[in-house]
Design a protein around this motif. Structure first.
Motif, PDB file in Angstrom:
ATOM      1  N   UNK A 264      -3.703  31.075  55.794  1.00 30.66           N
ATOM      2  CA  UNK A 264      -4.281  29.726  56.185  1.00 30.66           C
ATOM      3  C   UNK A 264      -4.804  29.733  57.635  1.00 30.66           C
ATOM      4  N   UNK A 265      -4.941  31.103  58.262  1.00 29.98           N
ATOM      5  CA  UNK A 265      -5.566  31.378  59.202  1.00 29.98           C
ATOM      6  C   UNK A 265      -4.610  31.092  60.558  1.00 29.98           C
ATOM      7  N   UNK A 266      -3.325  30.952  60.283  1.00 32.78           N
ATOM      8  CA  UNK A 266      -2.614  30.675  61.456  1.00 32.78           C
ATOM      9  C   UNK A 266      -1.915  32.099  62.026  1.00 32.78           C
TER      10      UNK A 266
ATOM     11  N   UNK B  67      -1.160  37.768  57.490  1.00 28.40           N
ATOM     12  CA  UNK B  67      -0.820  38.091  58.879  1.00 28.40           C
ATOM     13  C   UNK B  67       0.314  38.733  59.118  1.00 28.40           C
ATOM     14  N   UNK B  68       1.450  38.437  58.453  1.00 32.88           N
ATOM     15  CA  UNK B  68       2.651  39.064  58.634  1.00 32.88           C
ATOM     16  C   UNK B  68       2.802  40.235  58.029  1.00 32.88           C
ATOM     17  N   UNK B  69       2.075  40.558  56.796  1.00 35.46           N
ATOM     18  CA  UNK B  69       2.139  41.723  55.940  1.00 35.46           C
ATOM     19  C   UNK B  69       1.250  42.656  57.011  1.00 35.46           C
TER      20      UNK B  69
ATOM     21  N   UNK C 141       0.930  42.682  60.042  1.00 39.35           N
ATOM     22  CA  UNK C 141       1.663  42.793  61.371  1.00 39.35           C
ATOM     23  C   UNK C 141       2.816  44.006  60.929  1.00 39.35           C
ATOM     24  N   UNK C 142       3.417  43.759  59.755  1.00 40.48           N
ATOM     25  CA  UNK C 142       4.605  44.521  59.344  1.00 40.48           C
ATOM     26  C   UNK C 142       3.927  46.263  59.051  1.00 40.48           C
ATOM     27  N   UNK C 143       2.672  46.142  58.647  1.00 41.79           N
ATOM     28  CA  UNK C 143       1.933  47.649  58.404  1.00 41.79           C
ATOM     29  C   UNK C 143       1.660  48.021  59.716  1.00 41.79           C
ATOM     30  N   UNK C 144       1.405  47.345  60.650  1.00 47.81           N
ATOM     31  CA  UNK C 144       0.840  47.743  62.075  1.00 47.81           C
ATOM     32  C   UNK C 144       2.393  48.405  62.690  1.00 47.81           C
ATOM     33  N   UNK C 145       3.462  47.532  62.700  1.00 45.16           N
ATOM     34  CA  UNK C 145       4.822  48.176  63.049  1.00 45.16           C
ATOM     35  C   UNK C 145       5.140  49.504  62.349  1.00 45.16           C
ATOM     36  N   UNK C 146       4.987  49.678  61.176  1.00 47.03           N
ATOM     37  CA  UNK C 146       5.352  51.068  60.646  1.00 47.03           C
ATOM     38  C   UNK C 146       4.371  51.899  61.001  1.00 47.03           C
ATOM     39  N   UNK C 147       3.095  51.510  61.127  1.00 44.08           N
ATOM     40  CA  UNK C 147       2.283  52.793  61.460  1.00 44.08           C
ATOM     41  C   UNK C 147       2.205  53.132  62.902  1.00 44.08           C
ATOM     42  N   UNK C 148       2.588  52.300  63.782  1.00 45.05           N
ATOM     43  CA  UNK C 148       2.687  52.665  65.214  1.00 45.05           C
ATOM     44  C   UNK C 148       4.090  53.422  65.402  1.00 45.05           C
TER      45      UNK C 148
ATOM     46  N   UNK D  44      12.865  41.482  64.690  1.00 45.07           N
ATOM     47  CA  UNK D  44      12.158  42.663  64.941  1.00 45.07           C
ATOM     48  C   UNK D  44      10.917  42.809  64.546  1.00 45.07           C
ATOM     49  N   UNK D  45      10.328  41.229  64.352  1.00 49.88           N
ATOM     50  CA  UNK D  45       8.958  41.199  63.717  1.00 49.88           C
ATOM     51  C   UNK D  45       8.762  41.432  62.274  1.00 49.88           C
ATOM     52  N   UNK D  46       7.529  41.030  61.645  1.00 51.72           N
ATOM     53  CA  UNK D  46       7.212  41.324  60.243  1.00 51.72           C
ATOM     54  C   UNK D  46       7.548  40.306  59.381  1.00 51.72           C
TER      55      UNK D  46
END
Length: 258
Positions: A56-58, A64-66, A68-75, A213-215
């Motif tokens: 929905x672009x929010x 968006x949250x998936x 963010x989850x991938x970015x958390x795992x990658x970093x 913890x996000x995601x």
């Protein structure tokens, strides 16, 4: 019954005893609360996912949250890979033959870091740095340092020492053998281990949101608590697709490294 037969049967008996003791120790009183209506409602919602939640672009939607989850795992995996490398070279006993205490200390440190799951680290870091993705990155990173450090150490200790011995025979020092014989030989395997643990980190990051913890974990637990099974269904579907895509992509990369 002779001693040999007893030695064969004893482990089986011990396992059976543990299984039976565990089964009898569980409280089954909550089973009576399970009704056909409740089960039907859950599966009806899960198999009718809420597609409006996909995007929905929010930034608080599924996509968006998936992401963010991938970015958390990658970093978290990148941080762990960088820090696990020196720890592994400290922990490998083949590099410290004259002083085994160094390698023992390194291995002990690896064991401490991997002794606790990411969820425990996430709870600790949420209290330390506040709720959000940064706590998730730290939780995954610290745990993965111990996991990757152990795998890297075992690979260093099992590697072919032929190239190293050849360089040492012509006068190469420790650092020259490290950068020109050990690391080039080990790096493909190290990268493969890191890719594999990135897949694991994505699954872990999907649950870290349960403790702030996000995601994607937080919306999923909120949806479960409110019994919004259609929303739970689309979140689970998103996690399944994401893990499948990442698994396929990293599997392709690992084959290229072989």
């Amino acid at each position: 019954m002779n001693t040999r037969k007893l030695k064969k049967i004893l482990p089986v008996l011990i396992v059976l005893f543990i299984v039976m003791y565990s089964a009898l120790g569980i409280d089954y009183s909550e089973v009576s609360k399970i009704t056909f209506t409740n089960v039907q409602a859950v599966f009806a919602g899960l198999f009718k996912p809420d597609w409006s939640y996909v995007y929905d672009g929010s930034g608080e939607d599924l996509v968006g949250l998936l992401f963010l989850t991938i970015c958390i795992a990658l970093l978290g995996t990148i941080i762990a890979t960088i820090l696990a490398l020196p720890l592994a070279f400290i922990s490998a006993h083949t590099l410290w033959k004259s002083n085994r205490i160094v390698s023992r200390v390194g291995k002990f440190f690896c064991n401490i870091l991997r002794a606790f799951p990411e969820l425990v680290y996430a709870i600790i870091f949420v209290k330390m740095v506040g709720p959000g993705p940064f706590a998730g990155v730290l939780a995954i990173g610290v745990h993965q340092i111990g996991m990757l450090g152990k795998l890297y150490t075992e690979e260093i200790e099992a590697m072919d020492e032929g190239p190293v011995e050849s360089m040492e025979s012509v006068g190469a020092n420790f650092w020259q053998t490290l950068f020109y014989a050990r690391i080039p030989q080990l790096m493909p395997t190290f990268i493969s281990f890191s890719l594999n643990h990135f897949e694991i980190a994505v699954r872990s990051a999907a649950t870290l949101g349960l403790v702030g913890a996000g995601g994607i974990g937080a919306p999923m637990i909120f949806a479960i608590q409110s019994r919004a099974w259609d929303k739970v269904g689309i979140i689970l579907l998103g996690i399944i697709v994401t893990v499948f895509v990442i698994d396929t992509f990293t599997g392709y990369l690992r084959k290229k490294l072989q």
